[in-house]
Design a protein around this motif. Structure first.
Motif, PDB file in Angstrom:
ATOM      1  N   ALA A 117      -3.097   5.764  -0.037  1.00 31.34           N
ATOM      2  CA  ALA A 117      -2.531   6.189  -1.321  1.00 31.34           C
ATOM      3  C   ALA A 117      -2.705   5.141  -2.412  1.00 31.34           C
ATOM      4  O   ALA A 117      -2.510   5.432  -3.587  1.00 31.34           O
ATOM      5  CB  ALA A 117      -1.046   6.511  -1.148  1.00 31.34           C
ATOM      6  N   SER A 118      -3.049   3.909  -2.025  1.00 28.73           N
ATOM      7  CA  SER A 118      -3.185   2.841  -3.024  1.00 28.73           C
ATOM      8  C   SER A 118      -4.558   2.207  -2.918  1.00 28.73           C
ATOM      9  O   SER A 118      -5.215   2.302  -1.884  1.00 28.73           O
ATOM     10  CB  SER A 118      -2.126   1.757  -2.797  1.00 28.73           C
ATOM     11  OG  SER A 118      -0.846   2.311  -2.851  1.00 28.73           O
ATOM     12  N   LYS A 119      -4.933   1.529  -3.970  1.00 23.98           N
ATOM     13  CA  LYS A 119      -6.244   0.860  -3.957  1.00 23.98           C
ATOM     14  C   LYS A 119      -6.156  -0.457  -3.185  1.00 23.98           C
ATOM     15  O   LYS A 119      -5.137  -1.150  -3.215  1.00 23.98           O
ATOM     16  CB  LYS A 119      -6.679   0.568  -5.384  1.00 23.98           C
ATOM     17  CG  LYS A 119      -6.978   1.819  -6.199  1.00 23.98           C
ATOM     18  CD  LYS A 119      -8.463   1.880  -6.518  1.00 23.98           C
ATOM     19  CE  LYS A 119      -8.802   3.029  -7.447  1.00 23.98           C
ATOM     20  NZ  LYS A 119      -8.981   4.312  -6.746  1.00 23.98           N
ATOM     21  N   HIS A 160      -3.464  -5.070  -1.920  1.00 22.06           N
ATOM     22  CA  HIS A 160      -3.091  -5.621  -0.619  1.00 22.06           C
ATOM     23  C   HIS A 160      -3.066  -7.136  -0.601  1.00 22.06           C
ATOM     24  O   HIS A 160      -3.991  -7.785  -1.072  1.00 22.06           O
ATOM     25  CB  HIS A 160      -4.088  -5.148   0.443  1.00 22.06           C
ATOM     26  CG  HIS A 160      -3.531  -4.114   1.343  1.00 22.06           C
ATOM     27  ND1 HIS A 160      -4.227  -3.619   2.420  1.00 22.06           N
ATOM     28  CD2 HIS A 160      -2.336  -3.485   1.353  1.00 22.06           C
ATOM     29  CE1 HIS A 160      -3.488  -2.712   3.023  1.00 22.06           C
ATOM     30  NE2 HIS A 160      -2.342  -2.613   2.396  1.00 22.06           N
ATOM     31  N   GLY A 161      -2.011  -7.701   0.002  1.00 22.80           N
ATOM     32  CA  GLY A 161      -1.950  -9.136   0.264  1.00 22.80           C
ATOM     33  C   GLY A 161      -2.716  -9.467   1.530  1.00 22.80           C
ATOM     34  O   GLY A 161      -3.326  -8.595   2.167  1.00 22.80           O
ATOM     35  N   HIS A 182       1.681  -2.095  -4.856  1.00 24.68           N
ATOM     36  CA  HIS A 182       1.652  -0.869  -5.660  1.00 24.68           C
ATOM     37  C   HIS A 182       2.985  -0.132  -5.524  1.00 24.68           C
ATOM     38  O   HIS A 182       3.338   0.314  -4.426  1.00 24.68           O
ATOM     39  CB  HIS A 182       0.498   0.021  -5.186  1.00 24.68           C
ATOM     40  CG  HIS A 182       0.364   1.285  -5.980  1.00 24.68           C
ATOM     41  ND1 HIS A 182      -0.130   2.436  -5.441  1.00 24.68           N
ATOM     42  CD2 HIS A 182       0.672   1.582  -7.262  1.00 24.68           C
ATOM     43  CE1 HIS A 182      -0.131   3.391  -6.346  1.00 24.68           C
ATOM     44  NE2 HIS A 182       0.356   2.888  -7.466  1.00 24.68           N
ATOM     45  N   GLU A 183       3.704  -0.004  -6.633  1.00 23.49           N
ATOM     46  CA  GLU A 183       5.041   0.626  -6.624  1.00 23.49           C
ATOM     47  C   GLU A 183       5.881   0.003  -5.501  1.00 23.49           C
ATOM     48  O   GLU A 183       5.952  -1.206  -5.400  1.00 23.49           O
ATOM     49  CB  GLU A 183       4.915   2.154  -6.464  1.00 23.49           C
ATOM     50  CG  GLU A 183       4.111   2.831  -7.567  1.00 23.49           C
ATOM     51  CD  GLU A 183       4.846   2.864  -8.912  1.00 23.49           C
ATOM     52  OE1 GLU A 183       6.067   2.652  -8.950  1.00 23.49           O
ATOM     53  OE2 GLU A 183       4.171   3.080  -9.949  1.00 23.49           O
ATOM     54  N   TYR A 199       3.269   5.335  -0.878  1.00 19.43           N
ATOM     55  CA  TYR A 199       2.278   4.423  -1.464  1.00 19.43           C
ATOM     56  C   TYR A 199       1.508   3.626  -0.406  1.00 19.43           C
ATOM     57  O   TYR A 199       0.746   2.723  -0.724  1.00 19.43           O
ATOM     58  CB  TYR A 199       2.965   3.464  -2.436  1.00 19.43           C
ATOM     59  CG  TYR A 199       3.714   4.194  -3.525  1.00 19.43           C
ATOM     60  CD1 TYR A 199       3.021   4.832  -4.549  1.00 19.43           C
ATOM     61  CD2 TYR A 199       5.105   4.280  -3.499  1.00 19.43           C
ATOM     62  CE1 TYR A 199       3.696   5.547  -5.527  1.00 19.43           C
ATOM     63  CE2 TYR A 199       5.791   4.981  -4.480  1.00 19.43           C
ATOM     64  CZ  TYR A 199       5.084   5.612  -5.494  1.00 19.43           C
ATOM     65  OH  TYR A 199       5.745   6.315  -6.452  1.00 19.43           O
ATOM     66  N   THR A 200       1.738   3.965   0.825  1.00 19.30           N
ATOM     67  CA  THR A 200       1.168   3.156   1.909  1.00 19.30           C
ATOM     68  C   THR A 200      -0.365   3.165   1.885  1.00 19.30           C
ATOM     69  O   THR A 200      -0.998   4.195   1.661  1.00 19.30           O
ATOM     70  CB  THR A 200       1.649   3.690   3.276  1.00 19.30           C
ATOM     71  OG1 THR A 200       3.071   3.659   3.270  1.00 19.30           O
ATOM     72  CG2 THR A 200       1.124   2.851   4.415  1.00 19.30           C
ATOM     73  N   LEU A 201      -0.907   1.983   2.136  1.00 15.36           N
ATOM     74  CA  LEU A 201      -2.351   1.857   2.287  1.00 15.36           C
ATOM     75  C   LEU A 201      -2.638   1.239   3.658  1.00 15.36           C
ATOM     76  O   LEU A 201      -2.156   0.150   3.958  1.00 15.36           O
ATOM     77  CB  LEU A 201      -2.926   0.944   1.185  1.00 15.36           C
ATOM     78  CG  LEU A 201      -4.389   0.519   1.387  1.00 15.36           C
ATOM     79  CD1 LEU A 201      -5.315   1.723   1.353  1.00 15.36           C
ATOM     80  CD2 LEU A 201      -4.794  -0.495   0.339  1.00 15.36           C
TER      81      LEU A 201
END
Ligand code: HEB
Length: 734
Positions: free
Chosen positions: A273-275, A279-280, A299-300, A306-308
């Motif tokens: 859901a996120s780009k 990500h850290g 992200h949010e 919003y999980t990636l």
């Protein structure tokens, strides 16, 4: 730690960076450390603690209820999709077990290694740090009574059951390790998910794309294949090729593969859901404040909707927390087109979604999403054989359920060895050929009198020391500690495929076995306690070792414990046993073909598989040479003028400065030792002989064995090593 601190000289030796290590300066040096991993002082459980026998005291029913309750106890720091962690846990279990590879038995869920690098930080294991952390309360409640290794695998098994699937059962008994394995080669790349195909020879185009052994994944950082297709190219047919090869490396056939993918993706969703730029760093690189968790998502909320994770987004079925046939109904029931996920990954969605196939959102009330497929899922349609199997499964849900239950059980237990190593009340009664089981011992056991009688019969039979040692070694040394397969028990050495192996045929093992069978029949014909051929093969070798030591003036007994039994051909999975064939065995100065990995590295690997220490390995090589255990009659490494006696002559002559060595031919495979003064030829040797003088650490041991009192030291280590090898597979003895 800041970069500058990490690189300052006084910190260098404290980090595990490569810049202080010998490997940096001599990258081809032998890694003897793999023989001495998992030091007893490294476990917080204490050396006395026996995990497997303590399991008897655990209330597995209570544990099961606790895991069930956890499954739907959604936590605000990582909310469960659809309020159920089941699918997430299945993926954790599958990724724990799915690193197994049949070629060398390494990987698998047997050690809890998913807690450590590199596995904890593999891109493919994204966010499984959270799945493991969710289990912490259970670990805290049970403490050392339940290993992380068992928990990781059990959680997924139980997850399936809580969502309506009937598994084939579950066995406990996986012991944790406290540092990552130092012996697993995960691949040649220097970059995660490198698309350079560094581990392949050939290509799709020339029809010869071949993955290097012993690897079982297509890219660094993946468990198996790239979901988006080979190197990210969404070609489902080529994806099928990669799936077939990698699942084959895990000892799964087409039917098992389809069952696993279909069964697995009946549950849960993909997360994209996120780009990726949100990500850290992965867990191993994350900061102190992250406390072992990685991939912090900015992200949010970075959670829930919003999980990636993989970057692909969406569920495969409208009912992601229920066991049903909906994966195949969805897959077969739609026409699919290539789209991009919000994270930019290539995936497939229906051109139009049929009534009843929209998926309720995992977190947002009232929202519905289209079902999706990865390119790897599309392979189930694109490959004719997969399609045939999937069609059959679609038409017969009960057949799918049975195939998935069996394949899942195999996936989770493949690295645990024979069923006698299974612990707990959920162990199934049914046994499987891939378990390499041997029959249980029945009837009275041969005692000291019978053992003495058999020894003297064997020694009087005309079989030589060399023959008896060869047969015993050939039989027992097939063992590998990585997945507890092989070994002398079962006497499978007389069955196919072992009896056809080049090393055994060339060294005349079959003739020795035939003679031992005669002795067995004559003995058992007398009607007393019966001896198995497996026991007799080991006893013959041990009696020969004793006699050879005696001939050299050393009087001792080689400990022998009867109780082995003989397996039959039917219970021997020929294809799967074929992986155990020794391509090289430095203990017997044997190598099928030169030119690959240097033989001394293969020797260390073999010693590792046999649980030997460096001193034991060294003593065994030196002893086996003078006992005449070589495959082939070239006399490599037989540095003695009294072969057949168990002496330290190998080491005495190896360190003798009166001998000068040179290699014969270009390859540095074979060497000749000549008298330094006269030039007269004295000895012939291979790399695995000379390594004991050339490698500084092995030389240190060899010099000790060659010095005053060295024969006692060496014999002691030889016997210890010998008995270890003969009893590695005696799971009944602990
Ligand atoms: Fe899977 C998920 C891929 C196989 C189970 N997968 C998943 C994902 C992906 C995949 C991409 C997503 C992740 C995220 O989160 O994002 N797979 C894959 C591939 C393969 C597979 C490529 C090969 C073909 N699976 C599999 C198997 C199993 C599985 C075998 C089991 C059995 N998965 C799974 C699950 C999931 C997944 C359960 C979900 C998870 C959640 O929900 O969280």
């Amino acid at each position: 730690m800041t970069e500058s601190k990490k690189n300052s000289p006084e910190w260098g030796s404290l980090t595990s960076g490569e810049f202080q290590s010998n490997e940096k300066w001599w990258p081809n040096a032998l890694n003897l450390r793999i023989l001495h991993q998992h030091h007893p002082d490294s476990t917080p459980l204490g050396v006395e603690f026996d995990y497997r026998s303590n399991l008897e005291n655990v209330d597995i029913d209570e544990l099961t209820r606790d895991v069930d309750a956890l499954m739907t106890d959604s936590q605000s720091w990582w909310p469960a999709d659809w309020g159920h962690y089941g699918p997430f846990f299945i993926r954790m279990s599958w990724h724990a077990a799915g690193t197994y590879r049949v070629s060398d038995g390494r990987g698998g869920g047997g050690t809890g290694a998913q807690r450590y690098a590199p596995l904890n930080s593999w891109p493919d294991n994204g966010n499984l740090d959270k799945a493991r952390r969710l289990l912490l309360p259970i670990k805290q409640k049970y403490g050392k009574a339940i290993s992380w290794a068992d928990l990781f695998v059990f959680a997924g098994n139980r997850a399936l059951e809580t969502m309506g699937f009937r598994t084939a059962g579950f066995a406990f008994g996986r012991e944790d390790i406290w540092a990552p394995e130092d012996d697993i080669y995960w691949g040649p790349e220097n970059e995660w998910l490198s698309t350079n195909d560094d581990r392949y020879t050939g290509s799709f185009e020339d029809g010869n794309r071949l993955l290097d052994n012993p690897l079982a994944a297509v890219q660094m950082g993946l468990i198996y294949v790239n979901p988006e297709g080979p190197n990210g190219i969404p070609d489902a047919q080529k994806s099928a090729q990669d799936i077939r090869e990698t699942f084959g490396r895990m000892a799964m056939n087409d039917e098992e593969t389809v069952a696993l993918v279909v069964g697995g993706h009946t549950f849960g969703k993909m997360h994209g859901a996120s780009k990726p730029e949100f990500h850290g760093p992965e867990p191993e690189a994350a900061g102190f404040a992250d406390q072992g968790l990685g991939w912090a998502n900015s992200h949010e909320t970075g959670l829930g909707e919003y999980t990636l994770t993989s970057g692909l987004e969406g569920a495969w079925t409208p009912t992601p927390t229920t066991w049903d046939n909906s994966y195949l109904e969805t897959l077969f029931g739609h026409e699919w087109e290539l789209v991009e996920s919000p994270a930019g990954a290539k995936q497939w969605e229906p051109k139009s979604v049929r009534e009843g196939f929209m998926v309720p959102d995992a977190h947002v009330e009232g929202r519905e999403n289209k079902p999706v497929m990865s390119t790897a899922d599309m392979a189930m349609l694109a490959d004719p054989t997969y399609l045939e199997i999937a069609t059959r499964f679609r038409e017969n849900p009960a057949v799918l359920a049975d195939a998935f239950a069996k394949a899942w059980f195999k996936l989770l237990h493949r690295d645990m060895g024979p069923a006698e190593r299974y612990v707990g009340p959920q162990v199934p009664d049914e046994t499987f050929v891939w378990q390499d089981n041997v029959p249980a011992h029945e009837g009275p056991m041969i005692g000291d009198a019978e053992i003495a009688e058999l020894k003297s019969t064997i020694l009087g039979s005309g079989l030589t020391t060399a023959q008896l040692v060869k047969a015993a070694w050939a039989s027992a040394s097939t063992y590998r500690t990585t997945d507890f397969r092989g070994g002398a028990n079962g006497a499978r050495i007389r069955l196919s495929p072992m009896s056809e192996w080049d090393a055994n045929v060339t060294s005349g093992v079959n003739q020795v076995i035939a003679k031992l069978e005669e002795i067995q029949q004559a003995f058992n014909g007398k009607g007393g306690p019966q001896v198995s051929l497996a026991d007799l093969i080991v006893l013959g070798g041990s009696a020969a070792v004793e006699a050879a030591a005696k001939a050299a003036g050393h009087d001792f007994t080689v400990p022998f414990t009867p109780g082995r039994t003989d397996a039959d051909q039917e219970s021997t999975d020929i294809e799967s046993f074929q992986w155990l064939e020794p391509k090289a065995d430095g203990f017997r100065n044997y190598q099928q073909k030169q030119g690959g990995i240097p033989s001394e590295h293969l020797l260390i690997d073999k010693a590792f598989m046999l649980n030997l220490t460096a001193p034991e390995m060294t003593a065994l090589v030196g002893g086996l040479r003078v006992l005449g255990a070589n495959v082939g009659d070239e006399g490599y490494g037989v540095f003695t003028d009294r072969p057949g006696q168990l002496t330290n002559d190998f080491f005495v002559n190896l360190v003798d400065m009166g001998t000068k060595w040179h290699s014969i031919g270009e390859a540095e495979d074979v060497f000749e030792g000549v008298d330094r003064e006269t030039g007269a030829p004295k000895w012939k040797a291979t790399r695995v002989d000379l390594v004991f003088g050339a490698n500084s650490q092995l030389r240190a041991i060899a010099e000790e064995y060659a010095a005053a009192g060295g024969d006692e030291l060496m014999l002691d280590a030889f016997i210890r090593g010998w008995v270890k090898v003969m009893e590695n597979d005696r799971f009944d003895l602990v």
